[in-house]
Design an enzyme around this catalytic site. Structure first.
Site, PDB file in Angstrom:
ATOM      1  N   GLU A  87     -37.009  31.094 -51.461  1.00  0.00           N
ATOM      2  CA  GLU A  87     -37.793  30.170 -51.947  1.00  0.00           C
ATOM      3  C   GLU A  87     -39.372  30.166 -51.172  1.00  0.00           C
ATOM      4  O   GLU A  87     -39.594  29.478 -50.373  1.00  0.00           O
ATOM      5  CB  GLU A  87     -37.239  29.020 -51.627  1.00  0.00           C
ATOM      6  CG  GLU A  87     -36.313  28.416 -52.457  1.00  0.00           C
ATOM      7  CD  GLU A  87     -36.616  27.859 -53.842  1.00  0.00           C
ATOM      8  OE1 GLU A  87     -36.691  28.822 -54.530  1.00  0.00           O
ATOM      9  OE2 GLU A  87     -37.077  26.722 -53.927  1.00  0.00           O
ATOM     10  N   SER A 114     -35.402  25.792 -56.551  1.00  0.00           N
ATOM     11  CA  SER A 114     -34.784  24.579 -56.772  1.00  0.00           C
ATOM     12  C   SER A 114     -36.067  23.472 -56.417  1.00  0.00           C
ATOM     13  O   SER A 114     -35.786  22.439 -56.613  1.00  0.00           O
ATOM     14  CB  SER A 114     -33.824  24.301 -55.441  1.00  0.00           C
ATOM     15  OG  SER A 114     -34.527  24.601 -54.012  1.00  0.00           O
ATOM     16  N   HIS A 136     -32.573  26.101 -63.228  1.00  0.00           N
ATOM     17  CA  HIS A 136     -32.040  25.694 -61.866  1.00  0.00           C
ATOM     18  C   HIS A 136     -30.745  25.253 -62.085  1.00  0.00           C
ATOM     19  O   HIS A 136     -30.305  24.525 -62.490  1.00  0.00           O
ATOM     20  CB  HIS A 136     -32.986  24.361 -61.385  1.00  0.00           C
ATOM     21  CG  HIS A 136     -32.377  24.037 -59.939  1.00  0.00           C
ATOM     22  ND1 HIS A 136     -32.487  22.626 -59.701  1.00  0.00           N
ATOM     23  CD2 HIS A 136     -32.015  24.648 -59.140  1.00  0.00           C
ATOM     24  CE1 HIS A 136     -31.977  22.579 -58.480  1.00  0.00           C
ATOM     25  NE2 HIS A 136     -31.693  23.818 -57.940  1.00  0.00           N
ATOM     26  N   ASN A 139     -25.192  25.013 -56.510  1.00  0.00           N
ATOM     27  CA  ASN A 139     -24.265  25.915 -55.780  1.00  0.00           C
ATOM     28  C   ASN A 139     -23.053  24.993 -55.633  1.00  0.00           C
ATOM     29  O   ASN A 139     -23.032  23.789 -55.348  1.00  0.00           O
ATOM     30  CB  ASN A 139     -24.974  26.045 -54.488  1.00  0.00           C
ATOM     31  CG  ASN A 139     -24.261  26.974 -53.559  1.00  0.00           C
ATOM     32  OD1 ASN A 139     -23.420  27.772 -54.082  1.00  0.00           O
ATOM     33  ND2 ASN A 139     -24.337  26.683 -52.347  1.00  0.00           N
TER      34      ASN A 139
END
Lengths: 279, 222
Positions: A87, A114, A136, A139
């Site tokens: 990220e 995310s 997106h 998990n």
């Protein structure tokens, strides 16, 4: 379909596993050989578990035949590219610039970010910005049913239609959300964590009570148990990202207690200690 | 435990209050409060408007009611006690958590005797004491989540997609807008406004909620 996934961490490997489980071909790429090795093992063991539990009908070899793990992305025979790199805005901006230069307009490009705005990630991809958006995943990818489809600035309706089809073909539910910091799910969830932190800090109730109350109301885990599970550091990082991207909106101000835990290395279950102890 | 448990502040008590209750819970309108004369316990489930709640609690105290389980998420128990002379004891609770059917309920200033009574009335629920604060635990968690969701709804994301996002992406038992429907928008508004008064603008009710309810809820000098 042929789906290229960039980045073989937890999310990239999970997307690749989901793709091959759903009959697609996945080309998982990562410059780091150790990460590629870990992804291979993770995907194989995930598939094996699914086969043993009767959730997956094919043989392990049959699934793995549809998977390639490489150090670089292919030049042709690609329908989708899903970026699942770390990220960092600058890294992702470079990736999308390169992808946009490399592939014709018929190849759809997506980021699995995310929390970073899709419009920001594609600022340097000026050839065909209309074929770039967000996908997106959550998990663990093979088990979580949701995918947020993010329409960034200049993303076309055709992209959204193609993204809905892809997500459905992966056996998941897609929701189309605006390109706002944290998108929908991470944004809606922020108060769950932040108010939990604040009310414990203010002495309203101990964290065990907060968790019990929320779990008693049907939430699978209270806020502190969730933060420990996903990683106190990961949760803080998302909060900080939303806070900064909303120009420091008071609603998303990170809490100092969480910062202290992260600095001490108390990152949750993965480190043996977070808000709770797991030794 | 044979007499009914009078419930005031609503003429249509939500089933969450009744769920698993060992007593008959009988709603009383404000016009019929005198039927609660001398009762050992009364439940006041109302979160607003606060001027009406104050008036109601004063009337109950005047009728010799000995104790009230009162919603204390929009006015602290300490604030509610200042409305009364002290002859009627108050125990605070979270009405939204009751409506949600939470198996662990939060209460304020409950003695051991009060806890025993609560456990006898709702044997399937556990009651834990928390500090006297606006929002307590559950309301303080769920109301800002609803407020965030309304922001997306006002921008054109559908109700279904918002609720699916929370259920499938976060494993929440209901979507935020489904929670709001369960509670009713007035409850959401009163709760957020009280939190805003206590903790600041991060709880400011979204303009869409205010627009939906019109000005009727603002009348009465809360």
């Amino acid at each position: 379909m042929n789906i290229v996934i960039i980045g073989s961490g937890t999310m990239g490997a999970g997307i690749a596993q989901t793709a091959i489980q759903s009959g697609h071909r996945a080309i998982l790429t990562d410059p780091d050989s150790a990460s590629r090795q870990r992804a291979q093992e993770r995907i194989s063991s995930g598939l094996q578990r699914g086969i043993e539990r009767g959730r997956l009908p094919e043989s392990l070899d049959s699934y793995l035949d549809r998977l390639s793990i490489k150090d670089a992305i292919p030049n042709s025979d690609v329908n989708w590219v899903i970026e699942a790199a770390p990220e960092r805005s600058e890294l992702k901006q470079k990736i999308f610039h390169d992808l946009d230069e490399r592939y014709p307009s018929t190849v759809w490009l997506a980021s699995n970010t995310s929390s970073i705005a899709i419009s920001k990630l594609k600022v340097n991809a000026s050839r065909h910005p209309e074929r770039i958006g967000g996908l997106h995943f959550f998990n663990p990818v093979p088990r979580m049913a949701l995918v947020e489809i993010i329409r960034g600035m200049d993303t076309s309706d055709e992209y959204v239609t193609a993204a809905r089809k892809l997500v459905a073909s992966l056996g998941k539910t897609g929701i189309v959300v605006p390109d706002r910091p944290g998108f929908l799910v991470n944004r809606v969830a922020r108060p769950y964590y932040l108010e939990g932190l604040r009310m414990v800090d203010e002495g309203v109730a101990p964290m065990e009570t907060v968790d019990q109350v929320m779990e008693g109301a049907g939430f699978p885990m209270g806020p502190f148990r969730v933060m420990d599970l996903v990683g106190v550091d990961v949760n803080l990082s998302v909060t900080k990202s939303v806070y900064e991207q909303t120009y420091y909106d008071e609603r998303y101000r990170p809490h100092g207690w969480q910062e202290q835990l992260v600095e001490r290395g108390y990152w949750g279950r993965k480190s043996g200690r977070g808000f709770y102890r797991y030794e | 435990m044979n007499e009914p448990l009078w419930m005031v502040g609503t003429t249509d008590p939500h089933e969450g209050w009744h769920q698993g209750a060992a007593l008959d819970m009988v709603p009383l309108s404000d016009a019929d409060l005198d039927r609660a004369q001398g009762a050992a316990w009364v439940v006041d489930s109302s979160a607003g408007p606060l001027d009406k709640k104050r008036q109601r609690l004063r009337m109950l105290e005047g009728l010799g009611v000995r104790a009230a389980l009162t919603a204390s998420t929009t006015a602290t128990l300490a604030a509610q006690q200042t409305w009364l002379t002290g002859s009627m004891r108050l125990v605070g609770c979270d009405p939204l958590l009751m409506m949600a059917g939470g198996s662990v309920q939060t209460v304020v200033q409950a003695t051991d005797g009060d806890l025993a009574w609560l456990s006898a009335v709702w044997p399937d629920r556990k009651f834990v004491g928390v500090a006297d604060s606006v929002g307590l635990v559950f309301s303080r968690e769920i109301l800002p989540i609803i407020n965030e969701a309304v922001d997306f709804f006002s921008q054109g994301v559908t109700e279904d997609e918002i609720d699916q996002g929370a259920r499938l992406g976060l494993n929440y038992p209901r979507g935020p807008l489904a929670w709001a429907k369960l509670f009713g928008w007035p409850q959401v508004f009163w709760g957020l406004r009280a939190l805003q008064d206590m903790y600041g603008t991060r709880f400011q009710p979204h303009p869409w909620i205010r627009a939906r309810l019109g000005s009727s809820l603002l009348d009465g000098g809360e």
